[in-house]
Design a protein around this motif. Structure first.
Motif, PDB file in Angstrom:
ATOM      1  N   UNK A 420       0.991   3.795  -1.374  1.00 28.94           N
ATOM      2  CA  UNK A 420       0.879   4.846  -0.398  1.00 28.94           C
ATOM      3  C   UNK A 420       1.265   6.182  -1.016  1.00 28.94           C
ATOM      4  N   UNK A 421       0.504   7.103  -1.331  1.00 28.64           N
ATOM      5  CA  UNK A 421       0.550   8.329  -1.790  1.00 28.64           C
ATOM      6  C   UNK A 421       1.320   9.256  -0.662  1.00 28.64           C
ATOM      7  N   UNK A 422       0.811   9.067   0.466  1.00 24.79           N
ATOM      8  CA  UNK A 422       1.406   9.883   1.388  1.00 24.79           C
ATOM      9  C   UNK A 422       2.672   9.787   1.764  1.00 24.79           C
ATOM     10  N   UNK A 423       3.221   8.332   1.855  1.00 24.87           N
ATOM     11  CA  UNK A 423       4.796   8.176   2.092  1.00 24.87           C
ATOM     12  C   UNK A 423       5.403   7.907   0.810  1.00 24.87           C
ATOM     13  N   UNK A 424       4.560   7.786  -0.404  1.00 24.87           N
ATOM     14  CA  UNK A 424       5.239   7.793  -1.625  1.00 24.87           C
ATOM     15  C   UNK A 424       5.875   6.566  -1.740  1.00 24.87           C
ATOM     16  N   UNK A 425       5.235   5.350  -1.227  1.00 30.70           N
ATOM     17  CA  UNK A 425       5.855   4.089  -1.426  1.00 30.70           C
ATOM     18  C   UNK A 425       5.119   3.008  -1.855  1.00 30.70           C
ATOM     19  N   UNK A 426       5.568   1.950  -2.105  1.00 24.37           N
ATOM     20  CA  UNK A 426       4.609   0.789  -2.574  1.00 24.37           C
ATOM     21  C   UNK A 426       4.292   0.300  -0.954  1.00 24.37           C
ATOM     22  N   UNK A 427       3.167  -0.599  -1.044  1.00 26.79           N
ATOM     23  CA  UNK A 427       2.612  -1.268   0.228  1.00 26.79           C
ATOM     24  C   UNK A 427       2.388  -2.544  -0.025  1.00 26.79           C
ATOM     25  N   UNK A 428       3.000  -3.586   0.689  1.00 24.29           N
ATOM     26  CA  UNK A 428       2.556  -4.841   0.405  1.00 24.29           C
ATOM     27  C   UNK A 428       1.545  -5.343   1.534  1.00 24.29           C
ATOM     28  N   UNK A 429       0.275  -5.415   1.333  1.00 28.02           N
ATOM     29  CA  UNK A 429      -0.852  -5.739   1.936  1.00 28.02           C
ATOM     30  C   UNK A 429      -0.976  -7.165   2.396  1.00 28.02           C
ATOM     31  N   UNK A 430      -0.721  -7.411   3.894  1.00 30.58           N
ATOM     32  CA  UNK A 430      -0.944  -8.887   4.241  1.00 30.58           C
ATOM     33  C   UNK A 430      -1.795  -9.067   5.518  1.00 30.58           C
TER      34      UNK A 430
END
Length: 592
Positions: A420-430
């Motif tokens: 997520x470039x907006x929050x600058x974090x990795x996102x684990x999609x489930x």
């Protein structure tokens, strides 16, 4: 009075004949303790002792090792407080009844008087204390080693396994199957032991076995004790009545590890009426198969769950090199392993999705080649920066490859990583449509536009999490194998590949600034990829010859590299988990 049989089995009175035991019994009185009732407390006066004639107590004493406490279970025949009573010292331990406990009580003066008449008692006190110290130190060492990362050195796990009357025959099948799933010893306590005896025996067995299974019934009182005494309890319900009974127990479990398996539609429906409880329940529905209590896949899953050998795989980013994942899966499948959890980053997410949807390795191979055919990749990479037409082509092939499925439709838990470039974090999609998660996961920065999701800009996870090992562990995998496609070791040429004739030289790909940027990005992620992969129990890092991330035409070479790397690491996996052998389990069960 005629002496109780427990006196004859008590080490405190070993060596006394029947007449002498009758004299001892004449000085004792019966005393009953309810569950949770304290027999004695550390630091108080030592004015009496107890010989347990039935039930179970928890003995707790302080230790100078690490400033912690040591706990022991004591049962029929064990003596409480003898050394303190004879020496007149304050009590060194607190003892509490775990179940209804019956004892023979003897005051300290009477014990000292008996010891004068029967000196053997003094010797027995010393031996009893010596044995208790040995048991305590052994348990302390076992508990200490539990913190070690190495599976081979850690303390085993005590698991209560209970079933209602409708499933009593399933326990033997499950126990036999569990023994086939672990390379480490699995101990099953004798069902002929009393409940208290089984719990006490597990104290010794847990030091030498990875898993100690304590069979039991859906008895509320015994289950309540199990939840206090063992590491976790797995309970099977096959009828609505059994599920209702478990629901009552779950409501009082107060956060302890109760894991419920529902083995019929009636049990599942009854569980919906459970009141919300503070406990965390692991509920798995396992429908019957052809009248047998458990279907083969569910039996195998439960065996892996009991022995903590549920397998997860984390498939890394790497473009066309993702065919190496297929080679790894082929090797895993041929060895007989079943994957219980899967996660992927970038192209690893595509392969992981196909596995989660239930496709075998050969089917995944075919679907991979179909999705990323020469025609499709031509549409995708017609220009250095993929425009609207390329995104539409990628969207179309992902929808086709996933057939409109959502995460909720997968056969096993699946996680697809993105950033997520907006929050600058990795996102684990489930959650959500699989194609949508994959579109974000495959949107390579600089090649594809970012994907908008509820005001957030999503791109390929290679920037932060090239190998999603941590996410697969978080989902519940006990043993994780990671596949890192961004290894530092490369080959100058592909093994066994003969150079093309000079008369037909290969047309070099035209390289532009974007290719250079992507090559530099890959190099910058080598260390990150290795670190994320290293979180796994087994790390597979294929070695590739000259190739780039867009070389989907080299599928066979990538696949072979993945297969070779998987074969090299197979002994490491086999040391941690074995494929469940249902036929061997059936043979063992037939002779029980």
């Amino acid at each position: 009075m005629a002496h109780d049989a427990a006196l004859g089995r008590s080490q405190l009175f070993a060596g006394l004949d029947d007449d002498e035991l009758d004299i001892v019994a004449g000085r004792m009185s019966e005393r009953r303790f309810e569950p949770g009732e304290q027999l004695c407390e550390a630091g108080t006066q030592s004015d009496r002792i107890w010989v347990i004639t039935g039930g179970l107590v928890r003995w707790t004493a302080g230790t100078t090792v690490g400033g912690g406490e040591i706990e022991l279970r004591m049962r029929k025949g064990d003596v409480i407080g003898a050394q303190d009573a004879i020496t007149g010292a304050e009590r060194t331990a607190t003892v509490v009844a775990s179940t209804v406990t019956n004892t023979l009580e003897l005051d300290a003066e009477a014990l000292i008087d008996l010891a004068r008449h029967f000196p053997q008692i003094l010797i027995n006190v010393i031996n009893t204390q010596r044995e208790r110290l040995f048991r305590a130190s052994g348990r302390s060492a076992a508990v200490f080693s539990a913190s070690a990362r190495s599976t081979a050195n850690r303390r085993g796990e005590e698991i209560g396994i209970c079933a209602g009357p409708s499933l009593s025959g399933a326990i033997n099948w499950l126990v036999s199957t569990a023994r086939t799933s672990s390379p480490r010893p699995v101990k099953v306590l004798d069902r002929s032991l009393s409940f208290a005896g089984a719990l006490t025996a597990s104290d010794e067995a847990v030091a030498d076995n990875a898993t100690v299974l304590i069979p039991g019934d859906l008895d509320p009182e015994n289950l309540a004790v199990m939840l206090d005494e063992v590491d976790r309890v797995v309970a099977l319900a096959g009828t609505a009545e059994e599920a209702f009974r478990l629901g009552q127990i779950a409501a009082e479990a107060e956060g302890r590890r109760l894991e419920v398996v529902l083995v019929s539609d009636q049990a599942r429906d009854a569980s919906r009426a459970w009141s919300p409880a503070s406990t965390k329940l692991i509920i798995r529905e396992c429908p019957r198969q052809n009248g047998f209590p458990l279907a083969d896949p569910d039996l195998a899953w439960l065996a892996r769950h009991l022995t903590r050998t549920k397998l997860g795989v984390a498939l890394g980013a790497g473009g066309a090199k993702g065919y190496a994942h297929v080679g790894f899966l082929k090797t895993l499948e041929e060895a007989g392993y079943t994957v219980d959890y899967v996660g992927g980053s970038s192209i690893g997410g595509f392969v992981a999705t196909q596995l989660a949807l239930g496709f075998g390795a050969d089917e995944i191979d075919a679907r991979f080649r179909e999705a990323f055919s020469e025609e499709n990749t031509g549409k995708l990479f017609r220009s250095p920066l993929v425009g609207t037409a390329g995104v539409e082509a990628l969207t179309g092939l992902l929808k086709e490859a996933t057939r409109g499925a959502f995460f909720s439709h997968t056969a096993i838990p699946l996680v697809i990583m993105a950033v997520d470039l907006t929050d600058r974090v990795p996102v684990a999609q489930r959650q959500g449509p699989l194609w949508e998660a994959l579109l974000a996961a495959l949107s390579v920065a600089g090649v594809f536009p970012t994907q908008e999701r509820d005001g957030h800009r999503m791109i390929d996870a290679i920037a932060l999490v090239p190998v999603p090992t941590a996410a697969v562990i978080e989902d519940g995998a006990d043993i994780v194998v990671s596949v890192n496609l961004l290894g530092t070791e490369t080959l100058e040429s592909w093994p066994g590949v003969v150079d093309e004739p000079e008369a037909e030289p290969a047309k070099p790909r035209r390289r532009g600034p974007l290719d250079t940027m992507l090559e530099a990005m890959d190099l910058s992620q080598l260390d990150t990829s290795a670190r994320h992969a290293a979180l796994a129990d087994v790390v597979i890092t294929p070695r590739f010859g000259p190739a780039e991330w867009r070389d989907f035409n080299l599928a066979d070479r990538f696949l072979a590299a993945g297969r070779e790397a998987a074969l090299e690491q197979m002994p490491a996996l086999q040391a941690l988990a074995k494929p469940v052998d249902l036929e061997a389990a059936r043979r063992e069960t037939s002779v029980i």
